[in-house]
Design a protein around this motif. Structure first.
Motif, PDB file in Angstrom:
ATOM      1  N   GLU A  14      19.720  30.783  32.646  1.00 29.36           N
ATOM      2  CA  GLU A  14      18.301  30.475  32.501  1.00 29.36           C
ATOM      3  C   GLU A  14      17.499  31.150  33.600  1.00 29.36           C
ATOM      4  OE1 GLU A  14      15.438  26.514  32.327  1.00 29.36           O
ATOM      5  OE2 GLU A  14      17.584  26.334  31.939  1.00 29.36           O
ATOM      6  N   ASN A  15      16.364  31.708  33.207  1.00 27.22           N
ATOM      7  CA  ASN A  15      15.441  32.277  34.179  1.00 27.22           C
ATOM      8  C   ASN A  15      14.665  31.126  34.797  1.00 27.22           C
ATOM      9  OD1 ASN A  15      12.940  33.339  35.294  1.00 27.22           O
ATOM     10  ND2 ASN A  15      13.561  35.288  34.402  1.00 27.22           N
ATOM     11  N   ALA A  16      14.775  30.952  36.096  1.00 25.12           N
ATOM     12  CA  ALA A  16      14.154  29.821  36.775  1.00 25.12           C
ATOM     13  C   ALA A  16      12.628  29.862  36.670  1.00 25.12           C
ATOM     14  CB  ALA A  16      14.575  29.793  38.240  1.00 25.12           C
ATOM     15  N   ALA A  17      12.050  31.043  36.624  1.00 25.71           N
ATOM     16  CA  ALA A  17      10.595  31.163  36.587  1.00 25.71           C
ATOM     17  C   ALA A  17      10.026  30.925  35.193  1.00 25.71           C
ATOM     18  CB  ALA A  17      10.172  32.547  37.087  1.00 25.71           C
ATOM     19  N   THR A  18      10.696  31.410  34.152  1.00 28.35           N
ATOM     20  CA  THR A  18      10.132  31.347  32.797  1.00 28.35           C
ATOM     21  C   THR A  18      10.733  30.253  31.930  1.00 28.35           C
ATOM     22  OG1 THR A  18      11.743  32.885  31.860  1.00 28.35           O
ATOM     23  CG2 THR A  18       9.746  33.846  32.868  1.00 28.35           C
ATOM     24  N   GLY A  19      11.939  29.814  32.273  1.00 29.14           N
ATOM     25  CA  GLY A  19      12.618  28.828  31.437  1.00 29.14           C
ATOM     26  C   GLY A  19      13.346  29.445  30.259  1.00 29.14           C
ATOM     27  N   CYS A  20      13.192  30.754  30.063  1.00 27.80           N
ATOM     28  CA  CYS A  20      13.918  31.424  28.990  1.00 27.80           C
ATOM     29  C   CYS A  20      15.412  31.386  29.300  1.00 27.80           C
ATOM     30  CB  CYS A  20      13.458  32.875  28.856  1.00 27.80           C
ATOM     31  SG  CYS A  20      11.755  33.019  28.289  1.00 27.80           S
ATOM     32  N   HIS A  21      16.225  31.322  28.245  1.00 27.78           N
ATOM     33  CA  HIS A  21      17.662  31.209  28.473  1.00 27.78           C
ATOM     34  C   HIS A  21      18.452  31.973  27.416  1.00 27.78           C
ATOM     35  CE1 HIS A  21      17.325  28.128  25.349  1.00 27.78           C
ATOM     36  NE2 HIS A  21      18.620  28.335  25.146  1.00 27.78           N
ATOM     37  N   ALA A  22      19.703  32.203  27.714  1.00 22.33           N
ATOM     38  CA  ALA A  22      20.669  32.774  26.784  1.00 22.33           C
ATOM     39  C   ALA A  22      21.983  32.040  27.002  1.00 22.33           C
ATOM     40  CB  ALA A  22      20.852  34.270  27.034  1.00 22.33           C
ATOM     41  N   THR A  23      22.816  32.061  25.980  1.00 29.07           N
ATOM     42  CA  THR A  23      24.119  31.403  26.098  1.00 29.07           C
ATOM     43  C   THR A  23      25.229  32.383  25.741  1.00 29.07           C
ATOM     44  OG1 THR A  23      24.070  30.571  23.835  1.00 29.07           O
ATOM     45  CG2 THR A  23      23.171  29.122  25.554  1.00 29.07           C
ATOM     46  N   THR A  24      26.391  32.100  26.283  1.00 27.52           N
ATOM     47  CA  THR A  24      27.591  32.860  25.968  1.00 27.52           C
ATOM     48  C   THR A  24      28.774  31.930  26.185  1.00 27.52           C
ATOM     49  OG1 THR A  24      28.774  34.939  26.331  1.00 27.52           O
ATOM     50  CG2 THR A  24      27.906  33.829  28.289  1.00 27.52           C
ATOM     51  N   GLU A  25      29.957  32.443  26.072  1.00 24.31           N
ATOM     52  CA  GLU A  25      31.144  31.623  26.342  1.00 24.31           C
ATOM     53  C   GLU A  25      32.167  32.448  27.104  1.00 24.31           C
ATOM     54  OE1 GLU A  25      33.608  31.994  22.200  1.00 24.31           O
ATOM     55  OE2 GLU A  25      32.003  30.505  22.258  1.00 24.31           O
ATOM     56  N   ILE A  26      32.988  31.738  27.856  1.00 19.21           N
ATOM     57  CA  ILE A  26      34.102  32.368  28.550  1.00 19.21           C
ATOM     58  C   ILE A  26      35.362  31.581  28.223  1.00 19.21           C
ATOM     59  CG2 ILE A  26      32.763  33.394  30.431  1.00 19.21           C
ATOM     60  CD1 ILE A  26      33.583  31.103  32.220  1.00 19.21           C
ATOM     61  N   GLU A  27      36.470  32.276  28.274  1.00 17.58           N
ATOM     62  CA  GLU A  27      37.759  31.652  27.986  1.00 17.58           C
ATOM     63  C   GLU A  27      38.491  31.432  29.300  1.00 17.58           C
ATOM     64  OE1 GLU A  27      41.531  33.631  26.219  1.00 17.58           O
ATOM     65  OE2 GLU A  27      40.251  33.026  24.550  1.00 17.58           O
ATOM     66  N   LEU A  28      38.908  30.214  29.539  1.00 19.55           N
ATOM     67  CA  LEU A  28      39.697  29.889  30.716  1.00 19.55           C
ATOM     68  C   LEU A  28      41.145  29.735  30.277  1.00 19.55           C
ATOM     69  CD1 LEU A  28      37.529  27.093  32.356  1.00 19.55           C
ATOM     70  CD2 LEU A  28      37.446  29.545  32.773  1.00 19.55           C
ATOM     71  N   GLN A  29      42.018  30.336  31.017  1.00 18.82           N
ATOM     72  CA  GLN A  29      43.438  30.207  30.702  1.00 18.82           C
ATOM     73  C   GLN A  29      44.168  29.772  31.965  1.00 18.82           C
ATOM     74  OE1 GLN A  29      45.284  33.685  29.066  1.00 18.82           O
ATOM     75  NE2 GLN A  29      47.090  32.564  28.473  1.00 18.82           N
ATOM     76  N   VAL A  30      44.876  28.668  31.862  1.00 13.58           N
ATOM     77  CA  VAL A  30      45.684  28.161  32.955  1.00 13.58           C
ATOM     78  C   VAL A  30      47.128  28.545  32.666  1.00 13.58           C
ATOM     79  CG1 VAL A  30      46.434  26.103  34.205  1.00 13.58           C
ATOM     80  CG2 VAL A  30      44.106  26.235  33.304  1.00 13.58           C
ATOM     81  N   VAL A  31      47.738  29.237  33.603  1.00  9.01           N
ATOM     82  CA  VAL A  31      49.132  29.647  33.413  1.00  9.01           C
ATOM     83  C   VAL A  31      50.012  28.914  34.412  1.00  9.01           C
ATOM     84  CG1 VAL A  31      48.564  31.912  32.469  1.00  9.01           C
ATOM     85  CG2 VAL A  31      48.848  31.649  34.909  1.00  9.01           C
ATOM     86  N   ASP A  32      51.218  28.631  33.988  1.00 14.32           N
ATOM     87  CA  ASP A  32      52.166  27.959  34.868  1.00 14.32           C
ATOM     88  C   ASP A  32      52.568  28.890  36.005  1.00 14.32           C
ATOM     89  OD1 ASP A  32      52.179  25.679  33.271  1.00 14.32           O
ATOM     90  OD2 ASP A  32      53.773  26.464  32.009  1.00 14.32           O
ATOM     91  N   ALA A  33      52.724  28.320  37.181  1.00 12.80           N
ATOM     92  CA  ALA A  33      53.169  29.101  38.335  1.00 12.80           C
ATOM     93  C   ALA A  33      54.626  29.511  38.127  1.00 12.80           C
ATOM     94  CB  ALA A  33      53.042  28.277  39.613  1.00 12.80           C
ATOM     95  N   PRO A  34      54.966  30.706  38.565  1.00 13.02           N
ATOM     96  CA  PRO A  34      56.368  31.125  38.426  1.00 13.02           C
ATOM     97  C   PRO A  34      57.260  30.352  39.387  1.00 13.02           C
ATOM     98  CG  PRO A  34      55.144  32.746  39.673  1.00 13.02           C
ATOM     99  CD  PRO A  34      54.152  31.731  39.195  1.00 13.02           C
ATOM    100  N   ALA A  35      58.529  30.295  39.070  1.00 17.87           N
ATOM    101  CA  ALA A  35      59.509  29.650  39.941  1.00 17.87           C
ATOM    102  C   ALA A  35      60.401  30.741  40.534  1.00 17.87           C
ATOM    103  CB  ALA A  35      60.355  28.667  39.150  1.00 17.87           C
ATOM    104  N   ALA A  36      60.656  30.640  41.822  1.00 16.94           N
ATOM    105  CA  ALA A  36      61.566  31.594  42.472  1.00 16.94           C
ATOM    106  C   ALA A  36      62.893  30.894  42.716  1.00 16.94           C
ATOM    107  CB  ALA A  36      60.978  32.076  43.789  1.00 16.94           C
ATOM    108  N   ASN A  37      63.943  31.481  42.240  1.00 14.40           N
ATOM    109  CA  ASN A  37      65.266  30.908  42.418  1.00 14.40           C
ATOM    110  C   ASN A  37      65.768  31.158  43.840  1.00 14.40           C
ATOM    111  OD1 ASN A  37      65.691  29.959  39.716  1.00 14.40           O
ATOM    112  ND2 ASN A  37      65.812  32.092  39.125  1.00 14.40           N
TER     113      ASN A  37
END
Length: 117
Positions: A57-80
């Motif tokens: 959002e533009n703080a001065a005008t109030g105009c806005h746009a939207t989008t999306e992002i993908e979050l991916q959580v991956v498991d931590a690797p294990a070291a033997n």
């Protein structure tokens, strides 16, 4: 997850643009204050793939746009745990060379060594 780390990338570092994050497209479109996901520290624990809706959002005008992002959580690797390495020091100078990359397969034990973003 601290989503605010993506703010500059999303806005091109434009100081007049405000970024907020939501669980739904409707929330982002309306600009509702709940549920604002600026801090996702506990919101998605245990989840492996989520779509987060972003409002810019533009703080001065109030105009806005939207989008999306993908979050991916991956498991931590294990070291033997490996056995110790031995080196026979033929000149008794106390130094030796080890090729640690030769142990990669043993450390990974079948895990995929490639992490993709």
């Amino acid at each position: 997850m601290d989503l605010t780390e993506k703010d500059g990338e999303i806005t091109g570092n434009h100081p007049a643009l405000l970024v907020s994050y939501y669980t739904s497209a409707a929330g982002a479109g309306e600009g509702s204050t709940s549920p604002d996901l600026t801090d996702l520290a506990t919101a998605y624990m245990g989840s492996h793939l989520e779509i987060v809706h972003v409002r810019v959002e533009n703080a001065a005008t109030g105009c806005h746009a939207t989008t999306e992002i993908e979050l991916q959580v991956v498991d931590a690797p294990a070291a033997n745990v490996l056995q110790g390495l031995l080196f026979c020091d033929p000149d008794n100078d106390g130094y030796g060379e080890f090729d640690l990359s030769a142990l990669d397969a043993d450390v990974l034990d079948g895990q995929n060594p490639v992490f993709t973003r």
